[in-house]
Design an enzyme around this catalytic site. Structure first.
Site, PDB file in Angstrom:
ATOM      1  N   LYS A   1      16.331  55.164  70.459  1.00 40.37           N
ATOM      2  CA  LYS A   1      16.975  56.509  70.876  1.00 40.37           C
ATOM      3  C   LYS A   1      16.281  57.815  70.423  1.00 40.37           C
ATOM      4  O   LYS A   1      16.167  57.811  69.265  1.00 40.37           O
ATOM      5  CB  LYS A   1      18.519  56.731  70.384  1.00 40.37           C
ATOM      6  CG  LYS A   1      19.112  58.134  70.996  1.00 40.37           C
ATOM      7  CD  LYS A   1      20.366  58.497  70.232  1.00 40.37           C
ATOM      8  CE  LYS A   1      19.869  59.283  69.023  1.00 40.37           C
ATOM      9  NZ  LYS A   1      19.123  60.777  69.352  1.00 40.37           N
TER      10      LYS A   1
ATOM     11  N   GLY B   1      18.369  59.303  58.814  1.00 40.20           N
ATOM     12  CA  GLY B   1      18.774  60.529  59.273  1.00 40.20           C
ATOM     13  C   GLY B   1      19.494  61.311  57.993  1.00 40.20           C
ATOM     14  O   GLY B   1      19.609  60.790  57.031  1.00 40.20           O
ATOM     15  N   SER B   2      20.395  61.996  58.267  1.00 37.17           N
ATOM     16  CA  SER B   2      21.230  62.562  57.508  1.00 37.17           C
ATOM     17  C   SER B   2      22.186  61.556  56.908  1.00 37.17           C
ATOM     18  O   SER B   2      22.867  60.798  57.541  1.00 37.17           O
ATOM     19  CB  SER B   2      21.876  63.984  57.845  1.00 37.17           C
ATOM     20  OG  SER B   2      23.071  63.570  58.798  1.00 37.17           O
ATOM     21  N   THR B   3      22.648  62.089  55.575  1.00 43.97           N
ATOM     22  CA  THR B   3      23.923  61.183  55.040  1.00 43.97           C
ATOM     23  C   THR B   3      25.307  61.199  55.704  1.00 43.97           C
ATOM     24  O   THR B   3      26.026  60.473  55.854  1.00 43.97           O
ATOM     25  CB  THR B   3      23.747  61.463  53.389  1.00 43.97           C
ATOM     26  OG1 THR B   3      22.989  61.248  52.805  1.00 43.97           O
ATOM     27  CG2 THR B   3      25.202  60.888  52.903  1.00 43.97           C
TER      28      THR B   3
ATOM     29  N   GLY C   1      24.833  59.246  58.761  1.00 44.10           N
ATOM     30  CA  GLY C   1      24.835  58.002  58.446  1.00 44.10           C
ATOM     31  C   GLY C   1      26.200  57.328  57.970  1.00 44.10           C
ATOM     32  O   GLY C   1      26.465  56.159  58.288  1.00 44.10           O
TER      33      GLY C   1
ATOM     34  N   GLU D   1      20.467  68.439  49.587  1.00 47.14           N
ATOM     35  CA  GLU D   1      19.144  68.270  50.282  1.00 47.14           C
ATOM     36  C   GLU D   1      18.939  69.499  51.046  1.00 47.14           C
ATOM     37  O   GLU D   1      19.638  69.841  52.017  1.00 47.14           O
ATOM     38  CB  GLU D   1      18.950  66.926  50.949  1.00 47.14           C
ATOM     39  CG  GLU D   1      17.644  66.813  51.548  1.00 47.14           C
ATOM     40  CD  GLU D   1      17.609  65.322  52.248  1.00 47.14           C
ATOM     41  OE1 GLU D   1      16.522  64.768  52.431  1.00 47.14           O
ATOM     42  OE2 GLU D   1      18.487  64.945  53.122  1.00 47.14           O
TER      43      GLU D   1
ATOM     44  N   GLU E   1      18.751  54.649  56.280  1.00 47.15           N
ATOM     45  CA  GLU E   1      17.932  55.281  55.274  1.00 47.15           C
ATOM     46  C   GLU E   1      18.299  56.718  55.441  1.00 47.15           C
ATOM     47  O   GLU E   1      18.043  57.278  56.351  1.00 47.15           O
ATOM     48  CB  GLU E   1      16.523  55.013  55.699  1.00 47.15           C
ATOM     49  CG  GLU E   1      15.340  55.435  54.706  1.00 47.15           C
ATOM     50  CD  GLU E   1      14.978  56.715  54.747  1.00 47.15           C
ATOM     51  OE1 GLU E   1      15.526  57.675  53.930  1.00 47.15           O
ATOM     52  OE2 GLU E   1      14.158  57.044  55.522  1.00 47.15           O
TER      53      GLU E   1
ATOM     54  N   CYS F   1      12.117  63.019  53.753  1.00 49.32           N
ATOM     55  CA  CYS F   1      13.238  62.751  52.818  1.00 49.32           C
ATOM     56  C   CYS F   1      12.775  62.368  51.282  1.00 49.32           C
ATOM     57  O   CYS F   1      13.588  62.450  50.169  1.00 49.32           O
ATOM     58  CB  CYS F   1      13.935  61.562  53.511  1.00 49.32           C
ATOM     59  SG  CYS F   1      12.815  59.884  53.700  1.00 49.32           S
TER      60      CYS F   1
END
Length: 498
Positions: free
Chosen positions: A188, A240-242, A245, A395, A262, A296
Site C-alpha cells: 500500500k 509509521g506513527s505509534t 500502529g 515525536e 516499526e 524516526c
C-alpha cells in the site's frame, strides 16, 4: 527561491502515473478518485494520481492469495527466489537516479540525502538474496521416538505499509525479507509518495516475478484499514506513527494475524563527560535533524553533562545555525523543506509549546524568513529543557532538538529511558568500552557508539511504544516465516523426501 526541475511526464512512464500493478499486470483503477501531489519546495501541485477503492484492494489481495496458494513462488527454493531478488536489485540499480529525484520531488529530501540513502534499497535486496540462498528453511532434530523436521514456511499473504517520509528505503527492508521468505505481498503506497512503490513494481515485472507475487496500490488510510482487516491477509508489516500502529495491532489481534510494527522514536544521544567536543559535534550533528528531522531515528534529545552544558549548547547551536537551508534540488543545501503544510503547522506548534513551557531557543524558532513559498522552517535548538516538557517527550518530526543536562551517568541513563519510546540512541565518549557499557543500559532497539549506523544484516526496531518485532538481518526474515514441526518415527521406510 526554490525550483522544481522534475517533470513527471518525461521522467515516469504512463503506468506509474496512472495505474496500479496487480497480478502481474498494469491495471486501471476501479474508481476515479485522485489526489494532488504538492511539491514541498514550492507549495504547488505537480501531479495528480489515482487512489484505490475497496475493489482495487480486494483485487490485489485476491491476486496475492492465489499466487500464494497455487503459484510457484512459495514452493521455489531459496536459491531460486534469490535469483529473482538479484534481478530486481539490478533493475532498481538502473533506476537509482530516477528514484532519488522522486524522493526530492515528493517530500523535499535534499538531493545529497536522497542520493546517499536510495541505494539502501538495492543493498537490502542483495542482502536478502544472499540470505535466502544459504538460509536453513528446513532442518532435522533427533527426538526420543525418531526425528522431527522443522520447516520454516512463509507466513502467507503480507500487507506492506511504509510511510511517506522514506518510502523506498523502508519498503526495501520489508520487501526483501518477505520475498526471500516466499511470501506474496500487497504494497500500500501512501498517497503523499506513490511513485516509489510503483517503480519497484516495474522492477519486479522486469525481473520476472510470477504474477500475483507483488502487487502495488496507492491508497488512503480508509482503504488501508480495509486491507489490514481482510482475512486473506496473513501478516501486516507497518512503519509509521505509534497511534496508527496501535490501531493496526488491535485489528490484527482481532483475527490473530501476524504483525510487525516499526513506530515512533524520541531518541537520545548521550555525550559523556570525556567526549571530545569537535569530533562529537561532527559525528552527532548530521543525525540530530537529518532530512529536516523527518526520520524516526533522529537523535532529537541531546544529553550533556551539567558541567559542560554551556560549552556544548554554544558549540552545537553554532553548528546548527550555520546549516544551509534552501532549495532541496541544490547540491549545497543541507536542510530542505518539511514535507507538507500539515507538517509545517505541526512543527511550528511544537516550537511554540516549547517556548510556553519555559525552554530557551538558542537558534531558529520559526518559519524561515527567506522563503515565501514552500514549507521551510528554521533549524531550531532548545536549551534548558527538562524531561517533563512536551518537546522532550513527543515525536516532533521536524528540525527541532532539545538539549538536557544531567548530573552523573545514572542520571543520564534515567533521562534517556524516561520516554514512551525506545527506537534508537547514541553514546559519545573517548573510551569506547565505557560508551558500550552505557549503551547496554539504554532501553532502545539500536544504539551506536560515536556515530550512527544502520546495516542490512543487523536487526532494526524498537522497545516500548516504538514497535513490535524487528526488520533487517536474519531476524527480519524470521518475521515472515512460520515454524512447522513434523515428527517422524524411527526406522520407518523412506522412499521419497519432498
Amino acid at each position: 527561491m526554490s525550483t522544481f526541475p522534475f517533470d513527471t511526464q518525461s521522467e515516469l512512464n504512463g503506468n506509474v502515473l496512472s495505474r496500479f500493478y496487480i497480478d502481474g499486470q498494469w491495471v486501471l483503477p476501479s474508481a476515479r478518485e485522485t489526489v494532488k501531489l504538492v511539491a514541498p519546495s514550492t507549495g504547488h501541485a505537480f501531479a495528480r494520481v489515482p487512489l484505490a477503492d475497496t475493489g482495487d484492494v480486494d483485487k490485489a489481495v485476491d491476486a496475492a492469495r492465489t499466487a500464494f496458494d497455487t503459484g510457484p513462488w512459495p514452493r521455489m527454493s531459496g536459491v531460486e527466489r534469490a535469483a529473482c531478488l538479484r534481478r530486481m536489485s539490478t533493475a532498481l540499480a538502473s533506476r537509482m537516479r530516477t528514484l532519488s529525484r522522486i524522493w526530492t520531488a515528493e517530500v523535499g529530501a535534499p538531493v545529497w540525502f536522497a542520493d546517499m540513502f536510495v541505494p539502501t534499497a538495492t543493498a537490502m535486496l542483495d542482502y536478502y538474496a544472499e540470505l535466502a540462498s544459504t538460509f536453513a528453511f528446513q532442518e532435522t532434530r533427533p527426538t526420543r521416538a525418531g526425528e522431527a523436521r522443522i520447516i520454516r514456511q512463509p507466513v502467507g499473504v503480507t500487507a506492506l505499509i511504509a510511510p511517506w517520509n522514506a518510502q523506498l528505503p523502508i519498503l526495501s527492508y520489508k520487501l526483501g525479507a518477505a520475498l526471500a521468505a516466499g511470501c506474496t505481498v500487497v504494497i500500500k503506497a501512501p498517497p503523499e509518495t506513490p511513485f516509489d512503490a510503483l517503480v519497484v513494481a516495474e522492477c519486479a515485472h522486469e525481473a520476472g516475478l510470477p504474477p500475483g507475487v507483488l502487487n502495488v496500490i496507492t491508497a488512503d488510510a480508509e482503504r488501508g484499514a480495509h486491507l489490514v482487516a481482510k482475512r486473506e491477509v496473513d501478516k501486516v508489516s507497518f512503519t509509521g506513527s505509534t497511534a496508527t500502529g496501535k490501531v493496526i495491532a488491535k485489528m490484527c489481534a482481532d483475527r490473530m494475524a501476524r504483525v510487525t510494527l516499526e513506530l515512533g522514536g524520541k531518541s537520545a544521544a548521550i555525550v559523556l563527560d570525556d567526549a571530545e567536543l569537535n569530533p562529537t559535534l561532527a559525528a552527532l550533528a548530521p543525525f540530530t535533524m537529518p532530512f529536516s528531522g523527518q526520520i524516526c531515528f533522529a537523535q532529537t534529545r541531546i544529553l550533556v553533562p551539567r558541567s559542560r552544558e554551556q560549552e556544548f549548547v554554544d558549540a552545537y547551536s553554532a553548528v546548527i545555525g550555520c546549516l544551509k537551508v534552501g532549495d532541496p534540488w541544490d547540491v549545497t543545501t543541507q536542510i530542505g523543506p518539511l514535507a507538507s503544510q500539515r507538517q509545517l503547522d505541526r512543527v511550528l506548534g511544537y516550537i511554540e509549546t516549547g517556548r510556553k513551557e519555559g525552554a530557551r531557543i538558542t537558534t531558529g524558532g520559526g518559519r524561515h524568513p527567506q522563503f515565501d513559498a514552500g514549507f521551510f522552517v528554521e533549524p531550531t535548538v532548545f536549551a534548558g529543557v527538562t524531561s517533563d516538557m512536551t518537546i522532550a517527550r513527543e515525536e516532533i518530526f521536524g528540525p527541532v532538538v532539545s538539549i538536557l543536562a544531567y548530573d552523573d551517568i545514572d542520571h543520564a541513563v534515567a533521562l534517556a529511558n524516561n520516554t514512551d519510546f525506545g527506537l534508537s540512541g547514541t553514546v559519545f565518549s573517548s573510551d569506547v568500552e565505557r560508551a558500550y557499557a552505557t549503551a547496554r543500559r539504554i532501553r532502545a532497539g539500536n544504539v551506536s557508539v560515536n556515530g550512527l549506523e544502520m546495516a542490512p544484516n543487523v536487526p532494526f526496531g524498537g522497545f516500548k511504544q516504538s514497535g513490535l518485532g524487528r526488520e533487517g538481518g536474519p531476524e527480519g526474515l524470521n518475521a515472515f516465516l512460520e515454524d512447522q514441526a513434523i515428527y517422524l518415527p524411527a526406522n520407518a521406510p523412506r522412499r521419497t523426501q519432498a
